[in-house]
Design a protein around this motif. Structure first.
Motif, PDB file in Angstrom:
ATOM      1  N   VAL A 133       0.870  -1.173   0.000  1.00  0.00           N
ATOM      2  CA  VAL A 133       0.000   0.000   0.000  1.00  0.00           C
ATOM      3  C   VAL A 133       0.905   1.219   0.000  1.00  0.00           C
ATOM      4  CG1 VAL A 133      -1.746   1.294   1.293  1.00  0.00           C
ATOM      5  CG2 VAL A 133      -1.835  -1.210   1.227  1.00  0.00           C
ATOM      6  N   VAL A 134       0.611   2.171  -0.900  1.00  0.00           N
ATOM      7  CA  VAL A 134       1.419   3.386  -1.007  1.00  0.00           C
ATOM      8  C   VAL A 134       0.495   4.605  -1.000  1.00  0.00           C
ATOM      9  CG1 VAL A 134       3.264   2.250  -2.302  1.00  0.00           C
ATOM     10  CG2 VAL A 134       1.414   3.366  -3.536  1.00  0.00           C
ATOM     11  N   GLU A 135       1.040   5.694  -0.576  1.00  0.00           N
ATOM     12  CA  GLU A 135       0.318   6.970  -0.680  1.00  0.00           C
ATOM     13  C   GLU A 135       0.547   7.511  -2.089  1.00  0.00           C
ATOM     14  OE1 GLU A 135      -1.728   8.439   1.437  1.00  0.00           O
ATOM     15  OE2 GLU A 135      -1.460   6.725   2.785  1.00  0.00           O
ATOM     16  N   PRO A 136      -0.489   8.029  -2.731  1.00  0.00           N
ATOM     17  CA  PRO A 136      -0.287   8.589  -4.076  1.00  0.00           C
ATOM     18  C   PRO A 136       0.849   9.616  -4.120  1.00  0.00           C
ATOM     19  CG  PRO A 136      -2.624   8.422  -3.606  1.00  0.00           C
ATOM     20  CD  PRO A 136      -1.899   8.067  -2.334  1.00  0.00           C
ATOM     21  N   ALA A 137       0.975  10.415  -3.090  1.00  0.00           N
ATOM     22  CA  ALA A 137       2.046  11.426  -3.058  1.00  0.00           C
ATOM     23  C   ALA A 137       3.433  10.781  -2.963  1.00  0.00           C
ATOM     24  CB  ALA A 137       1.838  12.376  -1.883  1.00  0.00           C
ATOM     25  N   GLY A 138       3.497   9.522  -2.561  1.00  0.00           N
ATOM     26  CA  GLY A 138       4.775   8.836  -2.427  1.00  0.00           C
ATOM     27  C   GLY A 138       5.212   8.103  -3.685  1.00  0.00           C
ATOM     28  N   ILE A 139       4.388   8.136  -4.743  1.00  0.00           N
ATOM     29  CA  ILE A 139       4.757   7.490  -6.006  1.00  0.00           C
ATOM     30  C   ILE A 139       5.837   8.344  -6.671  1.00  0.00           C
ATOM     31  CG2 ILE A 139       3.955   6.788  -8.296  1.00  0.00           C
ATOM     32  CD1 ILE A 139       1.160   6.328  -7.002  1.00  0.00           C
ATOM     33  N   THR A 140       6.949   7.716  -7.001  1.00  0.00           N
ATOM     34  CA  THR A 140       8.077   8.454  -7.579  1.00  0.00           C
ATOM     35  C   THR A 140       8.035   8.395  -9.107  1.00  0.00           C
ATOM     36  OG1 THR A 140       9.523   6.526  -7.652  1.00  0.00           O
ATOM     37  CG2 THR A 140       9.502   7.821  -5.587  1.00  0.00           C
ATOM     38  N   ASP A 141       8.808   9.266  -9.724  1.00  0.00           N
ATOM     39  CA  ASP A 141       8.909   9.236 -11.176  1.00  0.00           C
ATOM     40  C   ASP A 141       9.539   7.928 -11.655  1.00  0.00           C
ATOM     41  OD1 ASP A 141       7.653  11.670 -11.552  1.00  0.00           O
ATOM     42  OD2 ASP A 141       9.518  12.815 -11.712  1.00  0.00           O
ATOM     43  N   SER A 142      10.462   7.366 -10.891  1.00  0.00           N
ATOM     44  CA  SER A 142      11.049   6.078 -11.302  1.00  0.00           C
ATOM     45  C   SER A 142      10.007   4.956 -11.204  1.00  0.00           C
ATOM     46  CB  SER A 142      12.309   5.749 -10.504  1.00  0.00           C
ATOM     47  OG  SER A 142      12.024   5.601  -9.144  1.00  0.00           O
ATOM     48  N   ASP A 143       9.113   5.021 -10.192  1.00  0.00           N
ATOM     49  CA  ASP A 143       7.986   4.075 -10.124  1.00  0.00           C
ATOM     50  C   ASP A 143       7.119   4.218 -11.369  1.00  0.00           C
ATOM     51  OD1 ASP A 143       8.489   2.928  -7.613  1.00  0.00           O
ATOM     52  OD2 ASP A 143       7.264   4.395  -6.551  1.00  0.00           O
ATOM     53  N   ALA A 144       6.877   5.477 -11.752  1.00  0.00           N
ATOM     54  CA  ALA A 144       6.028   5.761 -12.905  1.00  0.00           C
ATOM     55  C   ALA A 144       6.614   5.167 -14.180  1.00  0.00           C
ATOM     56  CB  ALA A 144       5.821   7.264 -13.055  1.00  0.00           C
ATOM     57  N   VAL A 145       7.905   5.343 -14.376  1.00  0.00           N
ATOM     58  CA  VAL A 145       8.565   4.786 -15.563  1.00  0.00           C
ATOM     59  C   VAL A 145       8.463   3.262 -15.551  1.00  0.00           C
ATOM     60  CG1 VAL A 145      10.810   4.495 -16.714  1.00  0.00           C
ATOM     61  CG2 VAL A 145      10.095   6.758 -15.892  1.00  0.00           C
ATOM     62  N   ALA A 146       8.653   2.646 -14.384  1.00  0.00           N
ATOM     63  CA  ALA A 146       8.533   1.188 -14.263  1.00  0.00           C
ATOM     64  C   ALA A 146       7.114   0.709 -14.536  1.00  0.00           C
ATOM     65  CB  ALA A 146       8.984   0.725 -12.877  1.00  0.00           C
ATOM     66  N   ALA A 147       6.128   1.621 -14.403  1.00  0.00           N
ATOM     67  CA  ALA A 147       4.731   1.286 -14.674  1.00  0.00           C
ATOM     68  C   ALA A 147       4.309   1.697 -16.088  1.00  0.00           C
ATOM     69  CB  ALA A 147       3.838   1.962 -13.640  1.00  0.00           C
ATOM     70  N   GLY A 148       5.237   2.261 -16.856  1.00  0.00           N
ATOM     71  CA  GLY A 148       4.931   2.623 -18.232  1.00  0.00           C
ATOM     72  C   GLY A 148       4.396   4.030 -18.408  1.00  0.00           C
ATOM     73  N   TYR A 149       4.603   4.887 -17.429  1.00  0.00           N
ATOM     74  CA  TYR A 149       4.140   6.279 -17.484  1.00  0.00           C
ATOM     75  C   TYR A 149       5.352   7.202 -17.574  1.00  0.00           C
ATOM     76  CZ  TYR A 149      -0.441   4.617 -15.896  1.00  0.00           C
ATOM     77  OH  TYR A 149      -1.645   3.969 -15.792  1.00  0.00           O
ATOM     78  N   GLY A 150       5.088   8.449 -17.932  1.00  0.00           N
ATOM     79  CA  GLY A 150       6.154   9.430 -18.013  1.00  0.00           C
ATOM     80  C   GLY A 150       6.466  10.103 -16.699  1.00  0.00           C
ATOM     81  N   SER A 151       5.476  10.124 -15.787  1.00  0.00           N
ATOM     82  CA  SER A 151       5.688  10.811 -14.506  1.00  0.00           C
ATOM     83  C   SER A 151       4.748  10.259 -13.453  1.00  0.00           C
ATOM     84  CB  SER A 151       5.434  12.319 -14.662  1.00  0.00           C
ATOM     85  OG  SER A 151       4.046  12.556 -14.862  1.00  0.00           O
ATOM     86  N   ALA A 152       5.083  10.558 -12.190  1.00  0.00           N
ATOM     87  CA  ALA A 152       4.222  10.153 -11.074  1.00  0.00           C
ATOM     88  C   ALA A 152       2.857  10.810 -11.197  1.00  0.00           C
ATOM     89  CB  ALA A 152       4.889  10.519  -9.752  1.00  0.00           C
ATOM     90  N   ALA A 153       2.819  12.052 -11.666  1.00  0.00           N
ATOM     91  CA  ALA A 153       1.538  12.760 -11.823  1.00  0.00           C
ATOM     92  C   ALA A 153       0.619  12.019 -12.799  1.00  0.00           C
ATOM     93  CB  ALA A 153       1.782  14.190 -12.287  1.00  0.00           C
ATOM     94  N   GLU A 154       1.197  11.461 -13.864  1.00  0.00           N
ATOM     95  CA  GLU A 154       0.392  10.682 -14.824  1.00  0.00           C
ATOM     96  C   GLU A 154      -0.198   9.439 -14.162  1.00  0.00           C
ATOM     97  OE1 GLU A 154       2.270   9.717 -18.555  1.00  0.00           O
ATOM     98  OE2 GLU A 154       3.227  11.694 -18.635  1.00  0.00           O
ATOM     99  N   VAL A 155       0.583   8.766 -13.329  1.00  0.00           N
ATOM    100  CA  VAL A 155       0.089   7.581 -12.614  1.00  0.00           C
ATOM    101  C   VAL A 155      -1.097   7.976 -11.745  1.00  0.00           C
ATOM    102  CG1 VAL A 155       0.608   5.821 -10.874  1.00  0.00           C
ATOM    103  CG2 VAL A 155       2.321   6.408 -12.589  1.00  0.00           C
ATOM    104  N   VAL A 156      -0.928   8.995 -10.938  1.00  0.00           N
ATOM    105  CA  VAL A 156      -1.982   9.427 -10.010  1.00  0.00           C
ATOM    106  C   VAL A 156      -3.235   9.847 -10.781  1.00  0.00           C
ATOM    107  CG1 VAL A 156      -2.596  11.101  -8.224  1.00  0.00           C
ATOM    108  CG2 VAL A 156      -0.335  10.033  -8.203  1.00  0.00           C
ATOM    109  N   ALA A 157      -3.056  10.554 -11.884  1.00  0.00           N
ATOM    110  CA  ALA A 157      -4.203  10.989 -12.687  1.00  0.00           C
ATOM    111  C   ALA A 157      -4.950   9.805 -13.302  1.00  0.00           C
ATOM    112  CB  ALA A 157      -3.738  11.951 -13.779  1.00  0.00           C
ATOM    113  N   ASP A 158      -4.241   8.681 -13.538  1.00  0.00           N
ATOM    114  CA  ASP A 158      -4.849   7.514 -14.181  1.00  0.00           C
ATOM    115  C   ASP A 158      -5.479   6.534 -13.188  1.00  0.00           C
ATOM    116  OD1 ASP A 158      -5.469   6.261 -16.633  1.00  0.00           O
ATOM    117  OD2 ASP A 158      -3.780   4.875 -16.427  1.00  0.00           O
TER     118      ASP A 158
END
Length: 192
Positions: free
Chosen positions: A48-73
């Motif tokens: 379990v993670v806080e949305p604010a704790g999602i990093t840009d490197s997490d985002a790239v590993a999930a196929g996104y360009g940024s943490a903001a894109e992950v949270v928005a999706d």
């Protein structure tokens, strides 16, 4: 587990190794392998993670360009927890496919399948269902699950869950629409 189609190739290649999900309750277990539209996917960790704790490197590993894109999706209610799943594509064949293809059954195999089906029937709160389900699938392959369920007076959601139990025994095969009896299932029905 549902995985967005645009992530399939990245997961197969190993470029995508993380998924984020907002669920009311956990729907994946670390150490489990899930059959998905892209094939088998192993979940190695669930946190379990806080949305604010999602990093840009997490985002790239999930196929996104940024943490903001992950949270928005993220789908679901904002009050629901966000899960980070460490995943990997499993290239080995699904053992259920090998089981389903086995069309030569010994008397012991037939007895074992019959005992397992009887156990499923006894455990059901709605009464015996295995024989009717196998027969309707045999009679009407590639027909929508909802139509099959209606034909035998079953709730569609429960019908789908029950067919998965038959699939785990190697008796049915899922199609794009509906199901069909596997070679193992056909051999069982011919001997029963």
């Amino acid at each position: 587990m549902l995985i967005e189609k645009e992530r399939h190739d990245g997961i197969r290649r190993g470029d995508i190794t993380v998924l984020f999900r907002r669920w009311r309750q956990r729907q994946a277990t670390a150490g489990a392998v899930y059959r998905t539209a892209l094939g088998r996917v192993a979940v190695d960790a669930v946190d379990v993670v806080e949305p604010a704790g999602i990093t840009d490197s997490d985002a790239v590993a999930a196929g996104y360009g940024s943490a903001a894109e992950v949270v928005a999706d993220l789908r679901g209610r904002e009050a629901d927890p966000v899960y980070r799943l460490a995943i990997r594509f499993v290239e080995e064949a699904d053992p259920r496919d090998e089981l389903a293809a086995a069309d030569e059954l010994s008397a012991a195999d037939v007895a074992d399948i019959a005992a397992r089906l009887a156990r499923l029937d006894r455990a059901s709160s709605t009464g015996p269902w295995t024989e009717a389900t196998l027969k309707v699938i045999e009679r009407r392959p590639a027909v929508r699950a909802g139509d099959l369920a209606a034909e035998i007076g079953r709730d569609p959601a429960q019908f789908k869950l029950d067919v998965r139990k038959l699939k785990n025994l190697g008796l049915t095969i899922s199609l794009g629409t509906g199901y069909r009896i596997s070679p193992r299932g056909a051999a069982y029905l011919a001997s029963a």
